[in-house]
Design an enzyme around this catalytic site. Structure first.
Site, PDB file in Angstrom:
ATOM      1  N   SER A   1     -60.628  -1.024  24.084  1.00  0.00           N
ATOM      2  CA  SER A   1     -61.110  -0.937  25.469  1.00  0.00           C
ATOM      3  C   SER A   1     -60.029  -1.079  26.524  1.00  0.00           C
ATOM      4  O   SER A   1     -60.309  -0.922  27.710  1.00  0.00           O
ATOM      5  CB  SER A   1     -62.188  -1.997  25.709  1.00  0.00           C
ATOM      6  OG  SER A   1     -63.410  -1.581  25.150  1.00  0.00           O
TER       7      SER A   1
ATOM      8  N   GLU B   1       0.792  -1.224   0.000  1.00  0.00           N
ATOM      9  CA  GLU B   1       0.000   0.000   0.000  1.00  0.00           C
ATOM     10  C   GLU B   1       0.828   1.281   0.000  1.00  0.00           C
ATOM     11  O   GLU B   1       0.436   2.280  -0.586  1.00  0.00           O
ATOM     12  CB  GLU B   1      -0.935   0.013   1.221  1.00  0.00           C
ATOM     13  CG  GLU B   1      -1.998  -1.062   1.225  1.00  0.00           C
ATOM     14  CD  GLU B   1      -3.050  -0.857   0.143  1.00  0.00           C
ATOM     15  OE1 GLU B   1      -3.109   0.236  -0.439  1.00  0.00           O
ATOM     16  OE2 GLU B   1      -3.795  -1.812  -0.134  1.00  0.00           O
TER      17      GLU B   1
END
Length: 769
Positions: free
Chosen positions: A393, A107
């Site tokens: 409910s 690299e």
């Protein structure tokens, strides 16, 4: 002759004239080129520094990829991470020199010589560009610049431009002033993408070889060093030929860089790239994905909570949650197998659910599931926190009867009228599922049988303002309250479970929470808790609980399917009916949503069931499957009670609650407010205007007066919208999705609050089962 002399004299004169100086064109060209070069350099430097001024600031946390947040359960046991794979961060001292040499060789061979920017390499890349090389601008990048790209920018084409390159160079120069070469190399090796959702070469070593970096061979390390250039194509398990070529190129670069010998290079090249590969890493990833699938809804909420708290989720945070993994697994199995519940399959839509489990004493979210048969999704739809479907409910204890006991001191034998009734100030009638009227009944009977009209009468009596305060103290977060909200509003299973937990623990509300502490990578720990606050009197909580026991245990209760032998529990059902415009499209017994919410002293569980697209084919529930919510609840609560470390016990009646026998039934009242028969029956007339009541205390006449005033005011508010509700069913339906168990869907809709539903349907509701 004269002519010749004259001609000669002209020639002589021309020869005698001085010649002009030679023009130095070459020198001018050189000077011009030099000037252009200087101008170009100065312009380039100016542009460079201009870009540099706008370069982002880089912190060490941006460079140190310590991995995604790690998740732990209630017992501090590691479960999973928020990323696609667990990250193995390797310190520089544990990175083999062979790997460091391989990375540098392939690299950035001059890594240890430059100061972050390699000017020789930039010139080489520039020449390469002129020659048409594929290196492009990337060719001039050093390892330090590549680290900057990984930490700040990206590898996408859009970030390959002059501005980004200038900023990369500037940041790289600054990084090299603050970090050593060893640190920069450590950051890079741990940050690069290695394919298959893996970041860092240490993680890749575990994934591909099942080993640590220090245990890998030269051939294996060379392969890892070369993979970041193209992680997909250099994957040795998928593309071994490409991987071999790349590995050999790395070995050649290492030899050229004099970090290995020719014999080492040759020997390593002869090794197959498949040597040492193992499936254990992939098995680990599969297990990770399975765990995350079980935890998906919970992880989704944890993730969002962490972001709200300001965490990055990529800094290796250790997140200690409240999840009970055993309970979570059981909940997942209940939802996704037929071992506990038989789910319908209509071939059109998947029967869905959302379930929240909350610790009754602390508000800790112990388990949660957001759907069933969801496929391979990450952070999918979490129906457990939907607020777009009515809770039906299950709202009655929260908005109607709880406030009536809290503010009006109603006893459980307070009489209410189940007779023809209209929402105050409107011509919109309220009905029940059976379209019948049962006459006068006690509050206990009305709640146990889930009658709608008594519930709305209770809400009118207590007043919308006080009811809203009571509900919001229980985490409902209602912005406005309309009368139809007394039988449902757009709230989530998590909110309902949290509210019911307050009834369970004597009236103290804890906001449900997932995370108890977070430890960052630098060792700082922050603890989190849910501070309880008293939301109601102990008497209110106990009396509601006592009545809700009957919903499960009484033969007339609507939740008998949820009954568990020997378990002290209380609960409430809820069903949400279709709006009138849809009634001719579905069977007469069709409902949109079905709920079951209940609790013990230890846990509170809320369940929603239904279909995502309730107005499309196969989107309705009916009598064959509307009680599945109760089956889910029963299976989960039964497990919780069997494996809970806390014994199941009944609630202890507080001294503020008295008992009295009425018609052979032991009824409860708030001490100091023992209603006489006439007081208990006050307000039972069929007219809505008589719903306000007086109580037995000396101060309640004032309360009654104020309630009457508030009801009148509310009626005026409601009246203003009644005509539009009657004339336009579409306007009605826009309000209806948060109205649940109001018997006449289209009639109730103008009173219901509006809420967005994922199905774009707007449902009014009925209950009574």
């Amino acid at each position: 002759m004269a002519g010749n002399n004259e001609q000669n004299s002209r020639v002589a004169r021309r020869k005698s004239q001085p010649k002009p100086p030679k023009k130095h064109w070459f020198r001018r060209i050189i000077l011009s080129l030099a000037a252009l070069f200087v101008i170009g350099v100065l312009a380039g430097l100016a542009l460079f520094f201009y870009y540099a001024q706008t370069a982002p600031t880089v912190k060490q946390s941006d460079l140190v990829n310590t991995g995604t947040a790690k998740i732990y359960d209630q017992n501090d046991k590691y479960l999973t991470s928020l990323g696609t794979n667990d990250h193995e961060y390797v310190k520089s001292s544990n990175i083999p020199f062979t790997l460091k040499n391989a990375v540098v060789s392939i690299e950035d061979r001059r890594f240890y010589k430059h100061k972050g920017v390699d000017y020789y390499r930039i010139l080489g890349a520039a020449v390469g560009n002129l020659k048409g090389s594929s290196l492009g601008m990337q060719g001039g990048s050093t390892l330090t610049m590549q680290l900057v790209k990984l930490a700040v920018f990206s590898t996408s084409t859009s970030d390959r431009n002059l501005k980004v390159k200038a900023q990369e160079a500037w940041i790289a120069l600054n990084l090299e002033k603050h970090y050593s070469k060893s640190q920069i190399l450590e950051f890079y090796i741990n940050k690069v993408y290695m394919g298959n959702g893996i970041y860092g070469m240490g993680t890749a070593a575990k994934y591909y070889y099942g080993k640590s970096l220090k245990d890998l061979s030269l051939s294996q390390l060379a392969l890892l060093a070369g993979m970041p250039q193209s992680p997909t194509y250099y994957d040795p398990t998928t593309y071994p030929s490409y991987a071999t070529s790349r590995r050999n190129l790395v070995l050649e670069a290492m030899y050229d860089n004099k970090v290995i010998s020719k014999s080492q290079e040759t020997a390593a090249e002869k090794v197959s790239v498949k040597t040492g590969l193992t499936s254990s890493g992939r098995s680990s990833l599969a297990m990770h994905e399975k765990t995350n699938k079980i935890l998906d809804a919970y992880l989704n909420e944890v993730r969002q909570d962490l972001l709200k708290k300001g965490y990055n989720l990529t800094d290796g945070e250790k997140v200690y949650t409240n999840i009970d993994m055993d309970a979570q697994k059981r909940l997942y199995d209940i939802a996704n197998t037929s071992q506990y519940v038989n789910y319908p399959n209509n071939g059109k839509q998947t029967f869905q659910l959302g379930v929240s489990v909350v610790d009754s004493y602390t508000g800790k979210v112990s388990a949660m599931i957001g759907g069933r048969k969801t496929g391979n999704v990450t952070y999918g739809t979490n129906r457990a926190v939907w607020t777009s479907r009515s809770n039906a409910s299950t709202m009655k204890p929260i908005l109607d009867y709880g406030p009536a006991i809290e503010y009006l001191n109603w006893p459980t034998y307070k009489s209410l009228s189940d007779t023809k009734y209209k929402y105050p100030g409107t011509n919109i009638s309220v009905h029940d599922f059976d379209n019948n009227y049962l006459g006068n009944m006690t509050m206990r009977e009305a709640l146990v049988q889930s009658r709608n009209i008594p519930a709305i009468r209770a809400l009118q009596a207590v007043g919308k303002s006080r009811a809203k305060t009571f509900a919001n103290n229980l985490g409902m977060n209602l912005k406005t309250v309309n009368y139809a909200n007394g039988i449902g509003a757009g709230v989530s299973t998590l909110q309902v479970a949290g509210a019911y937990a307050a009834f369970a623990n004597g009236g103290v509300y804890h906001k449900p929470y997932y995370i108890r502490k977070v430890t960052t990578s630098d060792g700082v720990t922050t603890s989190y808790t849910s501070t309880g606050k008293r939301a109601m009197k102990k008497s209110t909580a106990y009396m509601i609980t006592d009545m809700l026991k009957g919903v499960i245990n009484s033969s007339t209760g609507t939740a008998t399917t949820a009954k568990i032998s020997g378990v002290y529990q209380a609960g409430k059902t809820g069903t949400d009916n279709y709006a009138s415009q849809y009634k001719n499209k579905v069977p007469s017994d069709a409902v949109v949503d079905s709920w079951m919410a209940g609790y013990t002293k230890n846990y509170s569980v809320a369940v929603w069931t239904g279909y995502d697209k309730s107005t499309e084919a196969g989107g309705y529930l009916d009598t064959s499957n509307e009680k599945i919510s109760q089956q889910i609840y029963r299976a989960m609560m039964n497990y919780l009670q069997q494996y809970s470390h806390s014994p199941n016990s009944d609630w202890t009646k507080p001294s503020s609650v008295g008992t009295t026998k009425k018609n052979g039934i032991e009824e409860l009242y708030v001490v100091g407010h023992l209603f006489s028969s006439s007081e208990a029956s006050s307000g039972t007339a069929s007219s809505a205007s008589s719903s306000s009541t007086t109580t037995g205390s000396s101060s309640t006449s004032t309360e009654a007066s104020s309630r009457s005033s508030e009801s009148s005011s509310s009626s005026s508010e409601a009246a203003s919208s009644s005509s539009s509700a009657e004339s336009s069913s579409s306007e009605s339906s826009s309000e209806s999705s948060s109205s649940s168990e109001a018997s006449s869907s289209s009639e109730a809709s103008s009173e219901a609050t509006s809420s967005e539903t994922p199905t774009a349907d707007t449902n009014n509701t009925t209950e009574g089962q």
